[in-house]
Design a protein around this motif. Structure first.
Motif, short mmCIF file in Angstrom:
data_model
loop_
_atom_site.label_atom_id
_atom_site.label_comp_id
_atom_site.label_asym_id
_atom_site.label_seq_id
_atom_site.Cartn_x
_atom_site.Cartn_y
_atom_site.Cartn_z
N VAL A 54 18.18 -40.90 -22.76
CA VAL A 54 17.20 -40.01 -22.11
C VAL A 54 15.96 -40.80 -21.70
CG1 VAL A 54 15.70 -38.00 -22.41
CG2 VAL A 54 18.00 -37.99 -23.39
N LEU A 55 15.60 -40.65 -20.45
CA LEU A 55 14.40 -41.30 -19.91
C LEU A 55 13.44 -40.20 -19.47
CD1 LEU A 55 16.22 -43.85 -17.58
CD2 LEU A 55 15.55 -44.19 -19.96
N GLN A 56 12.25 -40.21 -20.03
CA GLN A 56 11.21 -39.26 -19.62
C GLN A 56 10.00 -40.04 -19.13
OE1 GLN A 56 11.68 -37.24 -23.68
NE2 GLN A 56 10.71 -35.64 -22.47
N PHE A 57 9.68 -39.84 -17.89
CA PHE A 57 8.44 -40.42 -17.35
C PHE A 57 8.08 -39.68 -16.07
CE2 PHE A 57 11.95 -43.12 -15.93
CZ PHE A 57 11.76 -43.19 -14.55
N PRO A 58 6.79 -39.68 -15.72
CA PRO A 58 6.33 -38.90 -14.56
C PRO A 58 6.55 -39.60 -13.23
CG PRO A 58 4.46 -39.91 -15.65
CD PRO A 58 5.65 -40.27 -16.47
N ILE A 59 6.98 -38.82 -12.26
CA ILE A 59 7.07 -39.27 -10.87
C ILE A 59 6.37 -38.22 -10.01
CG2 ILE A 59 8.62 -39.64 -8.90
CD1 ILE A 59 10.62 -40.87 -10.74
N GLN A 60 5.39 -38.66 -9.26
CA GLN A 60 4.59 -37.72 -8.47
C GLN A 60 5.33 -37.30 -7.19
OE1 GLN A 60 1.94 -36.28 -9.63
NE2 GLN A 60 1.85 -37.56 -11.46
N ASN A 61 6.36 -36.53 -7.39
CA ASN A 61 7.14 -35.97 -6.29
C ASN A 61 7.51 -34.54 -6.65
OD1 ASN A 61 9.11 -35.15 -4.43
ND2 ASN A 61 9.99 -37.18 -4.26
N PRO A 62 6.91 -33.54 -6.00
CA PRO A 62 7.13 -32.14 -6.38
C PRO A 62 8.55 -31.65 -6.14
CG PRO A 62 5.91 -32.28 -4.31
CD PRO A 62 5.97 -33.67 -4.86
N ASN A 80 11.71 -35.70 -14.98
CA ASN A 80 10.39 -35.96 -14.40
C ASN A 80 9.34 -35.14 -15.13
OD1 ASN A 80 8.18 -36.56 -12.82
ND2 ASN A 80 8.85 -35.35 -11.05
N THR A 81 8.46 -35.81 -15.85
CA THR A 81 7.47 -35.11 -16.67
C THR A 81 6.14 -34.90 -15.94
OG1 THR A 81 6.74 -37.18 -17.69
CG2 THR A 81 8.49 -35.94 -18.81
N TYR A 87 9.05 -25.89 -15.47
CA TYR A 87 10.08 -26.50 -14.62
C TYR A 87 10.80 -27.62 -15.37
CZ TYR A 87 8.02 -23.91 -10.77
OH TYR A 87 7.57 -22.91 -9.96
N GLU A 88 10.05 -28.33 -16.19
CA GLU A 88 10.67 -29.39 -16.99
C GLU A 88 11.71 -28.80 -17.93
OE1 GLU A 88 9.40 -32.43 -20.55
OE2 GLU A 88 7.94 -32.13 -18.93
N ASN A 89 11.37 -27.68 -18.57
CA ASN A 89 12.31 -27.02 -19.47
C ASN A 89 13.58 -26.61 -18.75
OD1 ASN A 89 10.43 -27.28 -21.52
ND2 ASN A 89 9.71 -25.17 -21.39
N PHE A 211 2.01 -24.30 -17.54
CA PHE A 211 1.92 -24.55 -16.10
C PHE A 211 1.40 -25.96 -15.80
CE2 PHE A 211 1.49 -20.09 -17.03
CZ PHE A 211 2.39 -19.49 -16.15
N GLU A 212 1.25 -26.75 -16.85
CA GLU A 212 0.75 -28.12 -16.69
C GLU A 212 1.83 -29.13 -17.04
OE1 GLU A 212 -2.47 -28.14 -19.41
OE2 GLU A 212 -3.74 -26.79 -18.21
N PRO A 213 1.80 -30.31 -16.46
CA PRO A 213 2.79 -31.35 -16.80
C PRO A 213 2.56 -31.88 -18.21
CG PRO A 213 1.69 -31.81 -14.70
CD PRO A 213 0.89 -30.74 -15.38
N SER A 214 3.62 -32.32 -18.84
CA SER A 214 3.48 -32.94 -20.16
C SER A 214 3.16 -34.43 -20.04
CB SER A 214 4.77 -32.77 -20.96
OG SER A 214 5.82 -33.55 -20.40
N TYR A 215 3.56 -35.05 -18.93
CA TYR A 215 3.39 -36.49 -18.70
C TYR A 215 3.98 -37.33 -19.83
CZ TYR A 215 0.25 -35.34 -14.83
OH TYR A 215 -0.27 -34.86 -13.66
#
Length: 264
Positions: A54-62, A80-81, A87-89, A211-215
């Motif tokens: 599992v890879l979790q990291f943020p990508i700024q692409n909606p 994408n965190t 949405y992540e869930n 409603f906020e990202p976890s990053y």
């Protein structure tokens, strides 16, 4: 995107695919894991951590939620965190379906699992429907909605749907579709609710972190992969890979800190 113009078509597609999804849910239940009923999202995360990298990291692409792919004998899941937690869930459950039920297809390099979801494409409709059915318990949904309908009599349907997010922690529109699908609300009411600007009308007593990202930044299994490579690669190559990994991790961390300062 689900809109009032395609809602009826979405419901028709769901009705067609529901028998297959019900069988999929039965196969998950047959695993005998108590988490499937008590905490379905925790079950999904635990299962994927146990069986994939599992890879979790943020990508700024909606438009990008994540992907599942196969490489050199291992399965990888990226989440994408940078997207809101609801949405992540939902994406966790979506990617779980791909891994659990499309596992053989994922090995085929000709299969495209990276493209943006096509809303009517069965390959994407099925995992979306699975996510809704697995994460939204029918009994809890009906009981909760009936309570909200009685207790919050002066609130609109969209406001009641917002309160359901507190319970299920998944996207607003997924809940609207599920309510219409289960005939707890009419299709016309569902169409009207879909236009609600929920992002700018979050109730003051709701947990706004949904409603906020976890990053979150997490590279599950890297150390295991690193250990597996020992003895198969030159030590200087291994150390070079580890150094590159540390550099990328620090860059991601700096990016997240920068993004959070910008949002404030």
């Amino acid at each position: 995107m689900i809109t009032k113009d395609n809602l009826v078509m979405i419901l028709e597609h769901n009705k067609t695919h529901l028998p297959k999804i019900k069988k999929a849910l039965d196969s998950i239940s047959s695993l005998g894991d108590p988490l499937t009923n008590v905490k379905p999202l925790d079950f999904i995360k635990t299962y994927l951590y146990e069986h994939t990298n599992v890879l979790q990291f943020p990508i700024q692409n909606p438009d990008y939620g994540g992907l599942v792919y196969y490489y050199n004998g291992d399965y990888y899941i990226h989440i994408n965190t940078a997207q809101p937690r609801i949405y992540e869930n939902f994406m966790w459950a979506h990617k779980f379906y791909h891994f659990f039920f499309d596992r053989d297809n994922i090995k085929n390099p000709e299969q495209n699992f990276i493209k943006i979801d096509q809303i009517y494409d069965e390959k994407e409709r099925l995992p979306n429907l699975f996510a809704s059915e697995f994460l939204i318990n029918d009994f809890v949904l009906e009981r909760s909605f009936r309570f909200l309908d009685t207790f919050y009599t002066k609130q609109s349907l969209p406001e009641k749907v917002m309160r359901l997010i507190n319970i299920f922690q998944i996207p607003y529109k997924a809940l609207v579709v599920k309510l219409a699908q289960n005939e707890l609300i009419s299709i016309n009411d569902a169409k009207k609710a879909l236009d609600y600007d929920y992002r700018n009308r979050i109730p003051h007593d709701m947990d706004k972190s949904f409603f906020e990202p976890s990053y979150t930044i997490n590279f599950s299994g890297f150390e295991g992969l690193f250990d597996k490579a020992k003895g198969l690669m030159h030590e200087e190559d291994l150390q070079s890979i580890k150094k590159s990994y540390s550099k990328i991790y620090e860059q991601l961390l700096a990016s997240v800190h920068s993004q959070r300062r910008t949002e404030r």
